[in-house]
Each structure stands twice: as structure tokens, then as C-alpha cells.
Design a protein around this motif. Structure first.
Motif, PDB file in Angstrom:
ATOM      1  N   ARG B 138     -97.052  31.769  -5.326  1.00  0.00           N
ATOM      2  CA  ARG B 138     -97.741  31.896  -6.617  1.00  0.00           C
ATOM      3  C   ARG B 138     -97.579  33.326  -7.141  1.00  0.00           C
ATOM      4  O   ARG B 138     -97.459  34.278  -6.362  1.00  0.00           O
ATOM      5  N   ASN B 139     -97.648  33.440  -8.464  1.00  0.00           N
ATOM      6  CA  ASN B 139     -97.661  34.736  -9.118  1.00  0.00           C
ATOM      7  C   ASN B 139     -99.059  35.000  -9.669  1.00  0.00           C
ATOM      8  O   ASN B 139     -99.656  34.121 -10.283  1.00  0.00           O
ATOM      9  N   ALA B 140     -99.550  36.203  -9.438  1.00  0.00           N
ATOM     10  CA  ALA B 140    -100.838  36.580 -10.002  1.00  0.00           C
ATOM     11  C   ALA B 140    -100.681  37.929 -10.684  1.00  0.00           C
ATOM     12  O   ALA B 140     -99.807  38.717 -10.307  1.00  0.00           O
ATOM     13  N   MET B 141    -101.461  38.180 -11.697  1.00  0.00           N
ATOM     14  CA  MET B 141    -101.417  39.505 -12.308  1.00  0.00           C
ATOM     15  C   MET B 141    -102.822  39.983 -12.611  1.00  0.00           C
ATOM     16  O   MET B 141    -103.746  39.196 -12.745  1.00  0.00           O
ATOM     17  N   ILE B 142    -102.951  41.297 -12.668  1.00  0.00           N
ATOM     18  CA  ILE B 142    -104.235  41.897 -13.002  1.00  0.00           C
ATOM     19  C   ILE B 142    -104.105  42.562 -14.357  1.00  0.00           C
ATOM     20  O   ILE B 142    -103.186  43.346 -14.597  1.00  0.00           O
ATOM     21  N   LEU B 143    -105.022  42.225 -15.250  1.00  0.00           N
ATOM     22  CA  LEU B 143    -105.110  42.894 -16.544  1.00  0.00           C
ATOM     23  C   LEU B 143    -106.460  43.595 -16.550  1.00  0.00           C
ATOM     24  O   LEU B 143    -107.481  42.961 -16.305  1.00  0.00           O
ATOM     25  N   SER B 144    -106.464  44.911 -16.799  1.00  0.00           N
ATOM     26  CA  SER B 144    -107.759  45.595 -16.777  1.00  0.00           C
ATOM     27  C   SER B 144    -108.266  45.786 -18.212  1.00  0.00           C
ATOM     28  O   SER B 144    -107.474  45.884 -19.153  1.00  0.00           O
ATOM     29  N   ILE B 161     -95.567  33.249 -16.619  1.00  0.00           N
ATOM     30  CA  ILE B 161     -95.189  32.896 -15.234  1.00  0.00           C
ATOM     31  C   ILE B 161     -96.352  33.044 -14.249  1.00  0.00           C
ATOM     32  O   ILE B 161     -96.217  32.701 -13.090  1.00  0.00           O
ATOM     33  N   CYS B 162     -97.502  33.583 -14.699  1.00  0.00           N
ATOM     34  CA  CYS B 162     -98.607  33.813 -13.761  1.00  0.00           C
ATOM     35  C   CYS B 162     -99.528  32.612 -13.636  1.00  0.00           C
ATOM     36  O   CYS B 162     -99.957  32.051 -14.630  1.00  0.00           O
ATOM     37  N   ASP B 163     -99.828  32.236 -12.398  1.00  0.00           N
ATOM     38  CA  ASP B 163    -100.748  31.133 -12.135  1.00  0.00           C
ATOM     39  C   ASP B 163    -102.183  31.614 -12.241  1.00  0.00           C
ATOM     40  O   ASP B 163    -103.085  30.841 -12.522  1.00  0.00           O
ATOM     41  N   VAL B 164    -102.379  32.900 -11.971  1.00  0.00           N
ATOM     42  CA  VAL B 164    -103.724  33.470 -12.025  1.00  0.00           C
ATOM     43  C   VAL B 164    -103.683  34.795 -12.776  1.00  0.00           C
ATOM     44  O   VAL B 164    -102.791  35.615 -12.553  1.00  0.00           O
ATOM     45  N   VAL B 165    -104.644  34.968 -13.677  1.00  0.00           N
ATOM     46  CA  VAL B 165    -104.803  36.262 -14.339  1.00  0.00           C
ATOM     47  C   VAL B 165    -106.188  36.793 -13.956  1.00  0.00           C
ATOM     48  O   VAL B 165    -107.207  36.175 -14.268  1.00  0.00           O
ATOM     49  N   VAL B 166    -106.186  37.912 -13.220  1.00  0.00           N
ATOM     50  CA  VAL B 166    -107.441  38.542 -12.833  1.00  0.00           C
ATOM     51  C   VAL B 166    -107.761  39.590 -13.894  1.00  0.00           C
ATOM     52  O   VAL B 166    -106.921  40.434 -14.207  1.00  0.00           O
ATOM     53  N   ALA B 194    -103.048  28.600 -16.617  1.00  0.00           N
ATOM     54  CA  ALA B 194    -103.410  29.823 -15.899  1.00  0.00           C
ATOM     55  C   ALA B 194    -104.909  29.854 -15.628  1.00  0.00           C
ATOM     56  O   ALA B 194    -105.726  29.542 -16.493  1.00  0.00           O
ATOM     57  N   LYS B 195    -105.243  30.262 -14.391  1.00  0.00           N
ATOM     58  CA  LYS B 195    -106.647  30.402 -14.010  1.00  0.00           C
ATOM     59  C   LYS B 195    -107.052  31.847 -14.280  1.00  0.00           C
ATOM     60  O   LYS B 195    -106.308  32.778 -13.946  1.00  0.00           O
ATOM     61  N   ILE B 196    -108.213  32.035 -14.900  1.00  0.00           N
ATOM     62  CA  ILE B 196    -108.646  33.390 -15.230  1.00  0.00           C
ATOM     63  C   ILE B 196    -109.869  33.746 -14.385  1.00  0.00           C
ATOM     64  O   ILE B 196    -110.839  32.995 -14.340  1.00  0.00           O
ATOM     65  N   ILE B 197    -109.783  34.899 -13.686  1.00  0.00           N
ATOM     66  CA  ILE B 197    -110.894  35.319 -12.828  1.00  0.00           C
ATOM     67  C   ILE B 197    -111.334  36.729 -13.231  1.00  0.00           C
ATOM     68  O   ILE B 197    -110.630  37.695 -12.937  1.00  0.00           O
ATOM     69  N   PRO B 198    -112.464  36.880 -13.905  1.00  0.00           N
ATOM     70  CA  PRO B 198    -112.951  38.226 -14.264  1.00  0.00           C
ATOM     71  C   PRO B 198    -113.618  38.877 -13.053  1.00  0.00           C
ATOM     72  O   PRO B 198    -114.442  38.251 -12.384  1.00  0.00           O
ATOM     73  N   ILE B 199    -113.244  40.113 -12.775  1.00  0.00           N
ATOM     74  CA  ILE B 199    -113.833  40.813 -11.630  1.00  0.00           C
ATOM     75  C   ILE B 199    -114.086  42.288 -11.954  1.00  0.00           C
ATOM     76  O   ILE B 199    -113.596  42.806 -12.954  1.00  0.00           O
ATOM     77  N   CYS B 200    -114.836  42.933 -11.051  1.00  0.00           N
ATOM     78  CA  CYS B 200    -114.883  44.389 -11.065  1.00  0.00           C
ATOM     79  C   CYS B 200    -114.617  44.826  -9.625  1.00  0.00           C
ATOM     80  O   CYS B 200    -115.473  44.650  -8.751  1.00  0.00           O
TER      81      CYS B 200
END
Lengths: 113, 224
Positions: B138-144, B161-166, B194-200
Motif C-alpha cells: 500500500r501507499n500512504a502519504m502524510i499531508l500536514s 496513488i495513495c490508499d491512505v492520506v494521513v 482513499a482513507k483519510i486519518i487526521p492525527i497529531c
């Protein structure tokens, strides 16, 4: 910014093709570059000059780019349209259900020896 | 003038890499090892996010990390010190991305029989890493948050192409005009699945969701 990386892949593939064909020196490489491939032809040729001249087989070898126009087809109304002007939304019916037909190419078309 | 001979090639420069990547994925499947390709722009908090996430999952699955950078080994050292898991540094030799062959060379230096999950921290860049399949499952990326909610519009390939965007650094949301709803909309324009996961990553908020997703992914990969 990624053109130099792409140039290294072109050099690798061209050298391989030249060896397979018993060629000692390549005069020109012709690329097919799609309009929406995110490759900037001017940067590509600049990077090419720098990198190719470091290779005996490619010294002085030109890189030429054929630009392939980007076209998209709409799955809702089956019409085609130019991608660069209209993007992902179909200008005929407004649908987002569209797929790029061509224009994404980064391929080596041929080499001149 | 000498005669010029033309040799037709007609080959995408991504073709060899795509084939290497498919082979690598098949091999990982046989070995039951899950490879995650993590991408982002520089400074989005990849390493901090990794440390937080790894500390939550390392008791449940066996994790290792490969850090890819143009130079330096600060990230690999930081991960090892903060989590105690195996961590190696790859240098791309000036390249702005990692390809499948470089990924394979990195994995050859990993204790593959003793890991369930390898996380590849790709070079910080939203353009080149998206073009080269690393062979990851899987490809994941982080967008801040400080980068802005419009990035999916500017870097379409990365988001498609990202399956997950954090979405990281949500603690600073009150100070930026980052619009979470619009960001989600733009991400889904590029990739509806794409699955979106907001985090800190700094406070740990939302990291459980990311950790749970990863564990589920790894278990599915091993068991299916």
C-alpha cells in the motif's frame, strides 16, 4: 524537478537497446512525452545533455521530444475531449466519470544510430 | 553523410520498474511481509508520526523501518533510539525517489524472517516518489495542516496513488485557514477510495486509528 531521475532511466534503457543491437554510439534518442506526463521537455533535454555527455556511447547524442496531446473520454456520455483545457470534468455533460485515453506517456520511441 | 539507422524501441521508461515492483510484491506475499510506502513533502512529520505509530504497534506485530534520503542518517538513528526496532538508512545517490530495485536492495539487509511489517519512509517529495512503484503493498502519504488543503489539486498523481492520506498537525488547525472538509473533498476527487486519518503526531491524537488500520492491513495480507 524529477527530470534528472527520469534521464537516468532513459540512459539505462537506451544503452541496453544499443548493446542488444550491437551499436557503439547513439546519435539521437526520440521520446514520446505526454502533455500530462508531468515531464517538462526543456528540463528533460537540459538534464539529458549533462548526463548523456558523461557516457561514451551517448556523447553528443541529442534527445528529441514528441509531444503527445492528452485526450480524455467521458464514461457518462462517451464523448472525447482535450484534457489540458477541461481537466477531469466532461465539458459535454459535466460528469466526473472520465478516464485519460492518452497523454501520460514517458516512452522511448526510437533511437538513431 | 553516413546513413542514419533508426531502431524502434517504443518502451515506457517505467516498464522495467513496474515489473520489478510486481515481482517484489509477489515475493513479499510469499514471505508474509507487508511493505508500506510512506510519502510526504519534507517537514510534514513523517518520522515523528512513525515513532508514535510504531510505539503503539510494536508489541502486537514485528516492525522494521527503512529510511530513504538523498544523504544523512538522522532519521534512521532517531527511529532506532525512540522505538528500539530495526531501522536502516538507504541513500538514493542523488535521486529524488526510491524505485523497486533500490527497495529490494534495502530489504535484502532486513531481517525478513523476523518481521511482519516494513515501513519504507520515502524521500520527502510529492512528485517523483509517486511515479515509481516501490513494490509496496500500500501507499500512504502524510499531508500536514500548514501545507494547505489545496495540495491534492496541485499534486494529483500523489493523491491518486495513495490508499491512505494521513492529515498531520491537526493541533494547529485553529491557526491556519486549512479547510478539512474541502481537503477531504479534493482527496476524494483524486481517489474516491482513499482513507483519510487526521492525527497529531506530537500529542498522539488520532494515532490509534492509524495503528489499528495498519494492524488490520498486515493481518489481512498474511491471512488472505
Amino acid at each position: 524537478m524529477h527530470e534528472l531521475g527520469i534521464v537516468f532511466y532513459i540512459i539505462r534503457d537506451v544503452k541496453k537497446a544499443a548493446l542488444e543491437n550491437g551499436v557503439e554510439h547513439v546519435r539521437a534518442v526520440v521520446m514520446n512525452i505526454g502533455e500530462v506526463s508531468t515531464v517538462v521537455p526543456d528540463y528533460l533535454t537540459d538534464c539529458w545533455r549533462w548526463a548523456a555527455d558523461k557516457e561514451d556511447m551517448l556523447r553528443g547524442c541529442d534527445l528529441r521530444c514528441n509531444i503527445i496531446p492528452a485526450r480524455t473520454v467521458c464514461h457518462s456520455c462517451n464523448e472525447e475531449y482535450p484534457t489540458v483545457r477541461f481537466g477531469r470534468k466532461c465539458p459535454h455533460c459535466g460528469s466526473d466519470d472520465t478516464v485519460l485515453l492518452c497523454g501520460n506517456e514517458v516512452e522511448i520511441k526510437e533511437i538513431e544510430v | 553523410m553516413d546513413d542514419v539507422k533508426v531502431i524502434e524501441i517504443k518502451k515506457s521508461i517505467f516498464e522495467d520498474n513496474d515489473r520489478d515492483a510486481d515481482e517484489l510484491r509477489a515475493e513479499l506475499k510469499r514471505k508474509g511481509v507487508y511493505l508500506l510506502n510512506l510519502m510526504s513533502s519534507p517537514g510534514s512529520g513523517k518520522t515523528t508520526t512513525l515513532i508514535q505509530t510504531i510505539n503503539k504497534i510494536k508489541g502486537r506485530i514485528r516492525v522494521a523501518v527503512m529510511e530513504a534520503d538523498i544523504d544523512g542518517d538522522v532519521d534512521a538513528v532517531k527511529i532506532k533510539d525512540a522505538t528500539g526496532i530495526p531501522s536502516i538508512q538507504l541513500h538514493t545517490g542523488g535521486m529524488c525517489h526510491l524505485d523497486a530495485e533500490m527497495t529490494r536492495q534495502g530489504l535484502d539487509n532486513m531481517p525478513m524472517d523476523d518481521v511482519d511489517l516494513v515501513i519504507l519512509e520515502n524521500v520527502g517529495n510529492l512528485v517523483c516518489p509517486a511515479e515509481f512503484d516501490t513494490g509496496a503493498v500500500r501507499n500512504a502519504m502524510i499531508l500536514s495542516v500548514p501545507e494547505g488543503h489545496d495540495k491534492p489539486l496541485k499534486y494529483p498523481l500523489m493523491f491518486s496513488i495513495c490508499d491512505v492520506v494521513v492529515i498531520n498537525k491537526i493541533d494547529v488547525l485553529p491557526y491556519f485557514d486549512f479547510d478539512m472538509k474541502r481537503c477531504e473533498e479534493y482527496v476524494h476527487m483524486r481517489n474516491p477510495h482513499a482513507k483519510i486519518i487526521p492525527i497529531c503526531a506530537r500529542t498522539g491524537e488520532g494515532v490509534d486509528a492509524l495503528a489499528d488500520w495498519l494492524i488490520e492491513e498486515v493481518n489481512n495480507w498474511k491471512n488472505q
